[in-house]
Write a protein that holds these residues in place. Structure first.
Motif, PDB file in Angstrom:
ATOM      1  N   SER A   1      -7.281   0.355  -3.427  1.00 46.72           N
ATOM      2  CA  SER A   1      -6.361  -0.645  -2.915  1.00 46.72           C
ATOM      3  C   SER A   1      -6.221  -0.487  -1.399  1.00 46.72           C
ATOM      4  O   SER A   1      -6.243   0.622  -0.883  1.00 46.72           O
ATOM      5  CB  SER A   1      -4.986  -0.491  -3.566  1.00 46.72           C
ATOM      6  OG  SER A   1      -5.080  -0.671  -4.953  1.00 46.72           O
ATOM      7  N   THR A   2      -6.038  -1.604  -0.735  1.00 43.08           N
ATOM      8  CA  THR A   2      -5.840  -1.560   0.708  1.00 43.08           C
ATOM      9  C   THR A   2      -4.410  -1.113   1.019  1.00 43.08           C
ATOM     10  O   THR A   2      -3.529  -1.157   0.153  1.00 43.08           O
ATOM     11  CB  THR A   2      -6.087  -2.941   1.326  1.00 43.08           C
ATOM     12  OG1 THR A   2      -5.124  -3.860   0.800  1.00 43.08           O
ATOM     13  CG2 THR A   2      -7.496  -3.441   1.036  1.00 43.08           C
ATOM     14  N   ASN A   3      -4.195  -0.711   2.256  1.00 44.15           N
ATOM     15  CA  ASN A   3      -2.847  -0.307   2.677  1.00 44.15           C
ATOM     16  C   ASN A   3      -1.877  -1.482   2.618  1.00 44.15           C
ATOM     17  O   ASN A   3      -0.705  -1.304   2.312  1.00 44.15           O
ATOM     18  CB  ASN A   3      -2.892   0.273   4.089  1.00 44.15           C
ATOM     19  CG  ASN A   3      -3.566   1.627   4.122  1.00 44.15           C
ATOM     20  OD1 ASN A   3      -3.627   2.328   3.116  1.00 44.15           O
ATOM     21  ND2 ASN A   3      -4.089   2.003   5.275  1.00 44.15           N
ATOM     22  N   ALA A   4      -2.376  -2.687   2.906  1.00 36.89           N
ATOM     23  CA  ALA A   4      -1.517  -3.869   2.851  1.00 36.89           C
ATOM     24  C   ALA A   4      -1.046  -4.131   1.421  1.00 36.89           C
ATOM     25  O   ALA A   4       0.124  -4.472   1.197  1.00 36.89           O
ATOM     26  CB  ALA A   4      -2.265  -5.083   3.393  1.00 36.89           C
ATOM     27  N   PHE A   5      -1.945  -3.959   0.435  1.00 35.71           N
ATOM     28  CA  PHE A   5      -1.561  -4.168  -0.957  1.00 35.71           C
ATOM     29  C   PHE A   5      -0.550  -3.106  -1.398  1.00 35.71           C
ATOM     30  O   PHE A   5       0.421  -3.413  -2.098  1.00 35.71           O
ATOM     31  CB  PHE A   5      -2.790  -4.138  -1.861  1.00 35.71           C
ATOM     32  CG  PHE A   5      -2.477  -4.404  -3.304  1.00 35.71           C
ATOM     33  CD1 PHE A   5      -2.101  -5.662  -3.733  1.00 35.71           C
ATOM     34  CD2 PHE A   5      -2.542  -3.387  -4.233  1.00 35.71           C
ATOM     35  CE1 PHE A   5      -1.810  -5.908  -5.061  1.00 35.71           C
ATOM     36  CE2 PHE A   5      -2.250  -3.620  -5.563  1.00 35.71           C
ATOM     37  CZ  PHE A   5      -1.877  -4.890  -5.975  1.00 35.71           C
ATOM     38  N   LEU A   6      -0.765  -1.874  -0.980  1.00 34.73           N
ATOM     39  CA  LEU A   6       0.179  -0.804  -1.295  1.00 34.73           C
ATOM     40  C   LEU A   6       1.548  -1.101  -0.692  1.00 34.73           C
ATOM     41  O   LEU A   6       2.579  -0.950  -1.358  1.00 34.73           O
ATOM     42  CB  LEU A   6      -0.351   0.539  -0.789  1.00 34.73           C
ATOM     43  CG  LEU A   6       0.547   1.744  -0.988  1.00 34.73           C
ATOM     44  CD1 LEU A   6       0.793   1.991  -2.467  1.00 34.73           C
ATOM     45  CD2 LEU A   6      -0.074   2.974  -0.350  1.00 34.73           C
TER      46      LEU A   6
END
Length: 96
Positions: free
Chosen positions: A10-15
């Motif tokens: 997962s990307t940092n934005a999704f997290l």
């Protein structure tokens, strides 16, 4: 026949989106329970059920993730066995 070791992450934005959504929804639930025109024991009951719902959701997510990771490991072991069998097989080798 080797498979790449690429894993989906997962990307940092999704997290960040998931964490913010959880924080907002949990806070809204707590604030809603506090401002309901109920007795204290009724608010306590709603608070306990809300906390139980959150903890059981985390547990369910962990179990689903663990089962998925376990199936991936078993699949990789089976693939490695098949690759070894194919590498050891020599169609031109005479029996005996």
């Amino acid at each position: 026949m080797s498979t790449s070791g690429a894993t989906t992450k997962s990307t940092n934005a999704f997290l960040a989106q998931a964490a913010i959504a959880f924080g907002i929804s949990f806070s809204a639930t707590i604030i809603g329970i506090i401002y309901l025109p109920l007795d204290i024991w009724q608010r306590g009951f709603l608070l306990m059920t809300g906390l139980f719902l959150v903890s059981s959701t985390f547990t369910l997510a962990k179990v689903v993730r663990d089962q998925h990771e376990s199936s991936k490991v078993n699949s990789r072991i089976d693939e490695a066995r098949m690759e070894k069998l194919m590498a050891d097989h020599d169609p031109f080798k005479m029996p005996g």
